[in-house]
Write an enzyme that holds these catalytic residues in place. Structure first.
Site, short mmCIF file in Angstrom:
data_model
loop_
_atom_site.label_atom_id
_atom_site.label_comp_id
_atom_site.label_asym_id
_atom_site.label_seq_id
_atom_site.Cartn_x
_atom_site.Cartn_y
_atom_site.Cartn_z
N LYS A 114 95.12 -46.24 45.76
CA LYS A 114 95.63 -46.86 44.53
C LYS A 114 96.69 -45.97 43.85
CE LYS A 114 92.62 -50.38 44.43
NZ LYS A 114 92.00 -50.23 45.77
C1 LIG Z 1 91.60 -51.11 46.76
C2 LIG Z 1 91.12 -50.53 48.04
C3 LIG Z 1 91.15 -51.27 49.24
C4 LIG Z 1 91.61 -52.71 49.30
O1 LIG Z 1 93.00 -52.87 49.09
P1 LIG Z 1 93.60 -54.31 48.73
O2 LIG Z 1 95.01 -54.04 48.38
O3 LIG Z 1 92.79 -54.78 47.55
O4 LIG Z 1 93.43 -55.18 49.90
C5 LIG Z 1 90.71 -50.65 50.40
N1 LIG Z 1 90.22 -49.39 50.38
C6 LIG Z 1 90.18 -48.65 49.25
C7 LIG Z 1 89.60 -47.28 49.30
C8 LIG Z 1 90.62 -49.19 48.04
O5 LIG Z 1 90.55 -48.45 46.92
#
Ligand SMILES: *Cc1c(COP(=O)(O)O)cnc(C)c1O
Length: 498
Positions: A114
């Site tokens: 993120k």
């Molecule tokens: C948010 C997240 C995901 C999923 O990503 P999306 O963009 O929502 O598909 C996968 N792994 C981790 C560790 C995340 O924080």
């Protein structure tokens, strides 16, 4: 100039700055570019010669053409420069096997992918707000199941003209995730636990967002809400960059030649990360297959294989919690693009999802999706087996989300025999999900507290825990308040002091 329209109303047409400030279109649809810019092979060759900041500057400029080059440069340097990421390559690619590499997206300040977007969005937001004539202070409201909240807090910390409030489910996040949030520093941040689950927190935030009375109250104080979750275009566009960057790194390493196609495997929840890969492909990045990896909440696997999206199913709490999602919001953007920019059709499907809990796309759309995407899923047992196996056989330590990607990639190879070079997106540092990783490696259900487990994982794997997690224990708790889902509105007023 580039314009953005809504997936549910084709009469909408706004500049990038407006799309980012607003977050979501008034009709409930998501902003999408009216046309997708293209990048030639020569331009990819030029990108290969640049560092991550240069690559980000180039890709962002295509989409944010109402920003000046200098503005973009400043935002990008602020986000990815000054050692904010612990790796000089920002998002390094490491070889895993003959045909596969790992793209590590977790070297940012909160150890989750993120950060790739949430270090940049808070810098774009004030510039975008000023361009679109917004004079108000921007109030970011976030409901989080763990990773997003911390990454957003860290990104918006002390950004002038913004404040951020994060709600998390009291018993729905790990001890480390909770400590990461309640010890957050900064003068414009607030954090509150909600006695309930993630859905309670999310529903509460949505209600506050759409309450006209609250909006009017805020307006009187010179404030307006905005959103930092992945429906905001400003969160999606930074993610396109690392797909180009990974491709360039493979070219630079001699693993592929410019022009060769590669696959991407993406552990998926809200469909934001994999959608960014789709945009990269539409821009001309040579992509063979996009492989969508899910955990036991396999609603997307079923959709990609059958064309039916059905959210009426059991919800599983898994060891890859950031993918425990039954409504993948960003899929709406794919449907819109795959249906030939048909906002009426897209709106219909979304309405069916809301009212009946499911929809079926047309055979043409299904075929297009199946042509480009592959999909698979695995359960917690297989996830743990994969963590152990990959560490034992390849010496690579991965977190549970990444392990889901590796497992689904292995299934895909068995089924298809595809030997195309493949990049697997790694979305979290393994220390962030230490309990599950230690369990996977030792087979024990450990009883120790999480900080003892961090030490245990270091001892077993001879790797080191990121300092920002190891030192959490010593930080003072700043936010201890808990509210009920019915008192979230009051909590917002208290935190904003209005
Ligand atoms: C948010 C997240 C995901 C999923 O990503 P999306 O963009 O929502 O598909 C996968 N792994 C981790 C560790 C995340 O924080």
């Amino acid at each position: 100039m580039m314009h953005y329209t809504s997936t549910r109303d084709k009469s909408v047409s706004v500049a990038a700055a407006q799309a980012i400030t607003q977050g979501i279109s008034k009709d409930g649809g998501l902003f999408v570019p009216e046309t997708i810019p293209t990048v030639s092979r020569d331009e990819v060759a030029a990108l290969c010669q640049q560092d991550y900041i240069g690559r980000a500057q180039a890709i962002l400029s295509y989409f944010l053409d109402d920003f000046t080059q200098q503005e973009i440069r400043q935002c990008v340097t602020g986000a990815y420069g000054n050692n904010r990421f612990s790796h000089p390559a920002v998002a390094p690619v490491v070889p895993l096997s003959e045909h596969a590499s790992i793209l590590e997206l977790w070297h940012g300040p909160t150890c989750a992918f993120k950060d790739m977007a949430l270090q940049l969005l808070p810098r774009l937001m004030p510039v975008a707000a000023e361009k679109s004539g917004t004079k108000q202070e921007i109030i970011i409201l976030v409901a989080t199941s763990g990773d997003t909240g911390k990454a957003a807090l860290e990104g918006f910390q002390d950004v002038p003209g913004t404040r951020i409030l994060v709600f998390y489910p009291q018993d729905g996040v790990s001890h480390i995730q909770k400590l990461q949030m309640v010890t957050q520093e900064g003068n414009n941040v607030g954090v509150c636990a909600v006695s309930g689950n993630f859905d309670d927190a999310q529903t509460g935030v949505k209600q506050i967002f759409t309450d006209e009375r609250i909006a009017a109250l805020l307006a009187e104080k010179g404030m307006a809400f905005s959103s930092a979750n992945s429906i905001n275009w400003g969160r999606l566009v930074p993610q396109i960059v690392y797909y180009f960057s990974a491709y360039c790194d493979l070219v630079q390493a001699g693993t592929i030649q410019n022009g060769d196609k590669i696959n991407f495997v993406v552990p998926t929840g809200n469909f934001g990360n994999i959608l960014a890969a789709y945009f990269a492909r539409e821009m001309g990045l040579p992509v063979n297959k996009l492989i969508c990896a899910s955990n036991a909440n396999c609603v997307l696997t079923e959709f990609i294989q059958t064309g039916v999206y059905n959210r009426k199913r059991d919800f599983f709490t898994t060891i890859s919690p950031s993918m425990d999602i039954l409504i993948s919001s960003n899929l709406e953007r794919l449907l819109y693009l795959m249906s030939g920019n048909d906002s009426v059709q897209t709106g219909d499907w979304m309405q069916q999802l809301q009212q009946e809990g499911q929809y079926r796309v047309t055979p043409e759309v299904q075929e297009k999706i199946a042509d480009l995407f592959a999909a698979g899923y695995c359960d917690d047992k297989e996830t743990k087996e994969t963590i152990a196996k990959v560490f034992r056989e390849q010496g690579y330590l991965c977190d549970p989300h990444t392990a889901v990607g590796v497992r689904v990639y292995t299934q895909y190879c068995k089924k298809t025999g595809d030997e195309t070079q493949t990049v697997i997106a790694s979305t979290a540092n393994p220390y962030k999900f230490c309990t599950s990783v230690v369990q996977a490696l030792t087979g024990d259900a450990t009883q120790q507290d999480e900080f003892a487990q961090l030490k245990q994982l270091e001892a077993i794997t001879k790797t080191s825990c990121p300092a920002q997690l190891a030192t959490l224990q010593e930080k003072p708790v700043r936010f201890a308040s808990v509210c009920t889902k019915d008192s979230m509105e009051q909590a917002v007023f208290t935190l904003l002091q209005i």
